[in-house]
Design a protein around this motif. Structure first.
Motif, short mmCIF file in Angstrom:
data_model
loop_
_atom_site.label_atom_id
_atom_site.label_comp_id
_atom_site.label_asym_id
_atom_site.label_seq_id
_atom_site.Cartn_x
_atom_site.Cartn_y
_atom_site.Cartn_z
N LYS A 54 -8.01 -14.00 -5.80
CA LYS A 54 -7.01 -13.75 -4.76
C LYS A 54 -6.05 -12.64 -5.19
CE LYS A 54 -6.93 -18.39 -2.74
NZ LYS A 54 -6.13 -19.62 -2.59
N GLU A 55 -5.59 -12.72 -6.42
CA GLU A 55 -4.65 -11.70 -6.92
C GLU A 55 -5.33 -10.34 -7.01
OE1 GLU A 55 -1.38 -12.05 -7.34
OE2 GLU A 55 -1.66 -14.09 -6.60
N LYS A 56 -6.60 -10.32 -7.40
CA LYS A 56 -7.35 -9.07 -7.47
C LYS A 56 -7.48 -8.45 -6.08
CE LYS A 56 -10.75 -8.49 -10.78
NZ LYS A 56 -12.09 -8.74 -11.34
N ASP A 57 -7.77 -9.31 -5.08
CA ASP A 57 -7.89 -8.85 -3.71
C ASP A 57 -6.55 -8.29 -3.21
OD1 ASP A 57 -9.37 -8.61 -1.19
OD2 ASP A 57 -7.98 -10.17 -0.47
N LYS A 58 -5.46 -8.98 -3.50
CA LYS A 58 -4.13 -8.49 -3.11
C LYS A 58 -3.85 -7.14 -3.75
CE LYS A 58 -1.63 -12.85 -2.47
NZ LYS A 58 -0.55 -13.69 -3.03
N PHE A 59 -4.20 -7.01 -5.03
CA PHE A 59 -3.97 -5.75 -5.74
C PHE A 59 -4.77 -4.62 -5.11
CE2 PHE A 59 -5.52 -2.77 -8.97
CZ PHE A 59 -4.32 -2.19 -9.31
N LEU A 60 -6.04 -4.88 -4.80
CA LEU A 60 -6.88 -3.83 -4.22
C LEU A 60 -6.36 -3.42 -2.84
CD1 LEU A 60 -10.46 -5.04 -5.22
CD2 LEU A 60 -9.19 -3.09 -6.14
N ARG A 61 -5.93 -4.38 -2.05
CA ARG A 61 -5.38 -4.05 -0.73
C ARG A 61 -4.09 -3.25 -0.86
NH1 ARG A 61 -7.80 -6.91 3.49
NH2 ARG A 61 -9.22 -8.53 2.78
N PHE A 63 -3.23 -1.37 -3.37
CA PHE A 63 -3.59 -0.05 -3.89
C PHE A 63 -4.12 0.83 -2.76
CE2 PHE A 63 -6.53 2.92 -5.95
CZ PHE A 63 -5.65 3.52 -6.83
N ALA A 64 -4.99 0.26 -1.90
CA ALA A 64 -5.55 1.03 -0.78
C ALA A 64 -4.43 1.42 0.20
CB ALA A 64 -6.61 0.22 -0.06
N GLU A 65 -3.51 0.51 0.44
CA GLU A 65 -2.39 0.80 1.33
C GLU A 65 -1.53 1.93 0.77
OE1 GLU A 65 1.45 -1.60 3.00
OE2 GLU A 65 -0.42 -2.73 2.77
N PHE A 66 -1.30 1.90 -0.53
CA PHE A 66 -0.51 2.95 -1.17
C PHE A 66 -1.22 4.30 -1.09
CE2 PHE A 66 0.83 5.32 -5.01
CZ PHE A 66 2.15 5.52 -4.65
N GLU A 67 -2.53 4.31 -1.29
CA GLU A 67 -3.30 5.56 -1.18
C GLU A 67 -3.19 6.12 0.24
OE1 GLU A 67 -4.96 7.52 -3.45
OE2 GLU A 67 -3.98 6.22 -4.90
N ASN A 68 -3.31 5.25 1.25
CA ASN A 68 -3.17 5.70 2.63
C ASN A 68 -1.77 6.25 2.89
OD1 ASN A 68 -5.79 4.98 3.26
ND2 ASN A 68 -5.22 2.96 4.00
N TYR A 69 -0.77 5.60 2.32
CA TYR A 69 0.60 6.07 2.46
C TYR A 69 0.75 7.47 1.86
CZ TYR A 69 5.56 6.55 1.38
OH TYR A 69 6.83 7.03 1.25
N LYS A 70 0.18 7.67 0.68
CA LYS A 70 0.28 9.00 0.04
C LYS A 70 -0.40 10.06 0.89
CE LYS A 70 -1.34 8.91 -4.13
NZ LYS A 70 -1.76 8.80 -5.52
N LYS A 71 -1.58 9.76 1.43
CA LYS A 71 -2.29 10.73 2.26
C LYS A 71 -1.49 11.04 3.52
CE LYS A 71 -6.90 9.36 0.77
NZ LYS A 71 -8.11 8.66 1.17
#
Length: 191
Positions: A54-61, A63-71
């Protein structure tokens, strides 16, 4: 003297049987406790694995949200730089229109030096603005009217059948900055 009751053979056997049973229960209890501990350890391990997943899934989500924010922010920043001068460009458009009107009137006069000087200033201003991304939207009489690009000032009856739905006259030039239209060309079109 106190008399001890005589232990009979059956009493001794009963005691032995009881001890054996107690030992068996103790062994069975230890085995059961061992199984419970093993089951508890396995269920704890499974629980920890689920929590980790669960924590790994939260981290990946995240991280993906942060990458989208940067773009998204970098894209917005690029757009901002492209159109940062939009207000200044829009303020300069009437000056360009005045130069166009001045060129028409000066061309009617005999003073060719004045015409040449105004032309030089006009061209210099246009080159600077074009260097910053300003483009003229090419529109001329006879082009097809497009409501998304052109701003219809008025409709007149078409002078000829081939001008129906077409531009009859261009009142004011249109301009775009990059891909964005900052002023639509004002036109008269035939109906």
């Amino acid at each position: 003297m106190s008399k001890k009751p005589k232990e009979t053979k059956s009493t001794v056997e009963d005691k032995d049987t009881t001890q054996v049973q107690d030992q068996a229960q103790q062994v069975n209890g230890e085995q059961a406790a061992g199984k419970e501990e093993a089951v508890t350890e396995v269920s704890e391990t499974d629980g920890l694995k689920e929590d980790l997943a669960k924590e790994k899934d939260k981290f990946l989500r995240l991280f993906a949200e942060f990458e989208n924010y940067k773009k998204r922010t970098s894209k917005e920043r690029i757009e901002l730089f492209k159109t940062a001068g939009q207000d200044v460009m829009q303020a300069m458009l009437p000056v360009l229109d005045d130069f166009d009107r001045a060129m028409v009137e000066i061309a009617k006069s005999e003073d060719k030096e004045l015409l040449k000087g105004v032309e030089l200033i006009s061209n210099k201003l246009r080159n600077v603005l074009e260097g910053k991304g300003l483009e003229v939207i090419e529109t001329k009489a006879g082009d097809t009217f497009d409501a998304e690009v052109h701003d219809a000032v008025t409709q007149i009856p078409a002078p000829s059948d081939d001008l129906k739905g077409k531009i009859v006259d261009v009142i004011e030039k249109g301009y775009k900055l990059g891909d964005k239209i900052i002023r639509h060309p004002k036109v008269v079109f035939g109906q």
